[in-house]
Enzyme design. Sequence first.
Site, PDB file in Angstrom:
ATOM      1  CB  ILE A  43      -4.212  -1.498   4.194  1.00 19.84           C
ATOM      2  CG1 ILE A  43      -5.157  -0.883   5.228  1.00 19.84           C
ATOM      3  CG2 ILE A  43      -3.125  -2.302   4.869  1.00 19.84           C
ATOM      4  CD1 ILE A  43      -5.976  -1.899   5.975  1.00 19.84           C
TER       5      ILE A  43
ATOM      6  N   GLY B 131      -9.105   1.560   7.211  1.00 21.47           N
ATOM      7  CA  GLY B 131      -9.560   0.173   7.240  1.00 21.47           C
ATOM      8  C   GLY B 131      -9.687  -0.511   5.889  1.00 21.47           C
ATOM      9  CD  GLU B 132     -11.880   2.004   1.319  1.00 19.88           C
ATOM     10  OE1 GLU B 132     -11.605   1.898   0.109  1.00 19.88           O
ATOM     11  OE2 GLU B 132     -12.307   3.045   1.841  1.00 19.88           O
ATOM     12  CB  ALA B 133      -8.296  -4.381   1.337  1.00 19.04           C
TER      13      ALA B 133
END
Length: 402
Positions: A157, A152-154
Amino acid sequence: ILHVPDDLTPEEQQELENIRRRKQELLEDIQRLKDEIAEVTSEIENLGSTEERKNMQRNKQVAMGRKKFNMDPKKGIQFLIENDLLKNTSDDIAQFLYKGEGLNKTAIGDYLGERDEFNIQVLHAFVELHEFTDLNLVQALRQFLWSFRLPGEAQKIDRMMEAFAQRYCQCNPGVFQSTDTCYILSFAIIMLNTSLHNPNVKDKPTVERFISMNRGINDGGDLPEDLLRNLYESIKNEPFKIPEDDGNDLTHTFFNPDREGWLLKLASLMLIVCSTGGRVKTWKRRWFILTDNCLYYFEYTTDKEPRGIIPLENLSIKEVEDKKPNCFELFIPDNKDQVIKACKTEADGRVVEGNHTFYRISAPTAEEKEEWMNSIKAAISRDPFYEMLAARKKKVSSMKRH
Ligand SMILES: *[C@@H]1O[C@H](CO)[C@@H](O)[C@H](O)[C@H]1NC(C)=O
Ligand SMILES: *[C@@H]1O[C@H](CO)[C@@H](O)[C@H](O)[C@H]1NC(C)=O
Ligand SMILES: *[C@@H]1O[C@H](CO)[C@@H](O)[C@H](O)[C@H]1NC(C)=O
Ligand SMILES: *[C@@H]1O[C@H](CO)[C@@H](O)[C@H](O)[C@H]1NC(C)=O
Ligand SMILES: *[C@@H]1O[C@H](CO)[C@@H](O)[C@H](O)[C@H]1NC(C)=O
């Protein structure tokens, strides 16, 4: 039972005696052979089971390593390496993750997302194991996003999608002008998946809108319309599947939550009546949609064109007291007279710049006020991923094609 006649001659008796002895000897030989065979057989069996035992032991340890990996990926890999079950090279570890046997895909994603230099090498080796040649971008994304669960971490990703875009362009030279183009389009597709298939998103883009949203992203030029149409149809016909899908789909973790509903918007009208011209405040009921970091408002829910668009970039939000209940205001922080960059459509259809230093809005209930404020806050808050994507978009659309 042997019947022995009692009228035998002594010679015959002697002969019989000899036969009996030979028979006894033969029986003993047979027994010895049987024993020997049994011994050899048991030796052979024992030999097999040592191999087997070794194998079983190894399999047990691998299974234990997988379990450890699923609980704590780093520890699992360390265990496998220390027990000589896995070589400590990025290629071997990548192979192990790519095969993925018995591995939790969330754990694979966590391991590949680590910022550590070695993990980044494994990520690249892992992506290289994917074969994307002659696949269109949607097919490649289906394969890639199924091989592990995107964390989920920018930042994670970003690294993973960057690696994906590089690999895709390497396998399919000439399809895109740059990896940035591939990267941006990949996100447009993931967003499209959510828009089309998530029942909570009411606004379903048409193929025309998808095409126009992606104008200029091929280093300043447009991608072939056929290509975009194909990708759109593919997603429309079959949503992306992601492993460990818990209903909390990817887009929700890093894009702004969308919201829509009726709100009252304060408008001030310039009155030029008789000698006492002045401003008068009126509340207009408008259908608001929060999406793409903008607040759109419509006169009717069925309108195609919004009456106004308020980009939320650089704005702040606060609760305010008014005679109307449940009010909040959008404003530019530390600024008194600057007009908010926004636009609206006049009655005659002209699009003009807005002339608001703030927007005051009233929600029907206290609860809805809370929800709207939270969603808008989330949209306004500096979403690092949103910014990374925006920066790339700027880069590719400002590039000159040669
Ligand atoms: C594997 O190799 C990397 C670097 O080559 C090293 O940092 C790491 O400690 C090694 N892991 C194990 C379990 O030996
Ligand atoms: C995989 O790990 C995640 C996070 O730890 C967990 O929520 C999920 O249930 C696991 N999946 C399986 C199939 O065990
Ligand atoms: C695509 O949409 C479906 C339905 O909302 C969702 O379950 C899935 O996780 C989405 N896939 C991606 C990659 O966002
Ligand atoms: C927001 O602020 C930045 C930096 O001050 C500026 O470059 C940008 O144009 C602003 N955006 C809007 C929509 O006002
Ligand atoms: C905005 O409003 C101010 C008065 O509050 C007025 O002087 C100005 O002309 C208006 N600008 C536009 C573009 O309507």
